[in-house]
Scaffold this active site. Structure first.
Site, PDB file in Angstrom:
ATOM      1  N   LYS A  11       4.068  -6.656 -13.667  1.00  6.65           N
ATOM      2  CA  LYS A  11       2.775  -6.747 -14.355  1.00  6.65           C
ATOM      3  C   LYS A  11       1.923  -7.847 -13.732  1.00  6.65           C
ATOM      4  O   LYS A  11       2.389  -8.968 -13.523  1.00  6.65           O
ATOM      5  CB  LYS A  11       3.008  -7.067 -15.839  1.00  6.65           C
ATOM      6  N   SER A  31      -8.652   4.479  -5.262  1.00  6.39           N
ATOM      7  CA  SER A  31      -7.534   3.536  -5.273  1.00  6.39           C
ATOM      8  C   SER A  31      -7.972   2.192  -5.849  1.00  6.39           C
ATOM      9  O   SER A  31      -9.116   2.018  -6.248  1.00  6.39           O
ATOM     10  CB  SER A  31      -6.951   3.309  -3.882  1.00  6.39           C
ATOM     11  N   THR A  48      -4.083   4.991 -10.623  1.00  7.42           N
ATOM     12  CA  THR A  48      -4.443   5.238  -9.229  1.00  7.42           C
ATOM     13  C   THR A  48      -3.374   4.596  -8.360  1.00  7.42           C
ATOM     14  O   THR A  48      -2.408   4.032  -8.858  1.00  7.42           O
ATOM     15  CB  THR A  48      -5.851   4.693  -8.909  1.00  7.42           C
ATOM     16  N   TYR A  49      -3.560   4.658  -7.063  1.00 11.50           N
ATOM     17  CA  TYR A  49      -2.596   4.051  -6.157  1.00 11.50           C
ATOM     18  C   TYR A  49      -3.151   2.735  -5.604  1.00 11.50           C
ATOM     19  O   TYR A  49      -4.361   2.542  -5.522  1.00 11.50           O
ATOM     20  CB  TYR A  49      -2.213   5.005  -5.026  1.00 11.50           C
ATOM     21  N   GLY A  61     -13.734   4.284  -5.546  1.00  9.57           N
ATOM     22  CA  GLY A  61     -13.941   5.660  -5.960  1.00  9.57           C
ATOM     23  C   GLY A  61     -14.308   5.760  -7.432  1.00  9.57           C
ATOM     24  O   GLY A  61     -14.948   4.858  -7.992  1.00  9.57           O
TER      25      GLY A  61
END
Length: 136
Positions: free
Chosen positions: A9, A25, A57-58, A73
């Site tokens: 975290k 991302s 997201t990545y 994005g």
């Protein structure tokens, strides 16, 4: 049985950029990724404390030590510079993996520089809870 768990975290990061025209991302300072064992292109969950938006997201690495936290994005519409966020690294684990899990909770200052890392032991907490409640 597999359980979905928090394996790391990043607590109360500050968004530094939002780039709507990027393909998607979250760009994170590589030091933050390393501290929570988030690997490039690993899926993460992001919660915006300003508006309650939850996004997945990545992650992609940014310059180490830069403090960069950039939503790219579509999430750039929901996360703006200055927003405070929480990033969770999640994973599916079986019982044996969970028993050896030691997730890091990473705390940062207003520049997203690491100030403290707390390593948790969920297996120990679970055993203590069971001992205190008499449940197995």
């Amino acid at each position: 049985m597999l359980r979905k768990v928090c394996k790391g975290k990043l607590h109360r990061l500050h968004v530094t950029q939002a780039d709507l025209n990027y393909m998607g991302s979250i760009t994170l300072d590589a030091a933050l990724m390393h501290a929570t064992d988030i690997r490039p292109h690993e899926m993460v969950q992001i919660t915006n404390l300003e508006n309650g938006v939850l996004w997945q997201t990545y992650a992609i690495p940014g310059a180490e030590g830069s403090g960069v936290v950039c939503l790219n994005g579509p999430p750039a519409r929901h996360f703006q510079p200055g927003d405070t966020i929480i990033v969770l690294s999640l994973g599916w684990m079986d019982e044996a993996e969970w028993e050896s899990l030691r997730p890091n909770v990473v705390f940062v200052n207003e520049m997203n520089q690491i100030t403290n890392v707390v390593t948790e032991n969920p297996y120990e907490v679970w055993n203590e809870l069971r001992d205190n409640t008499g449940r197995s």
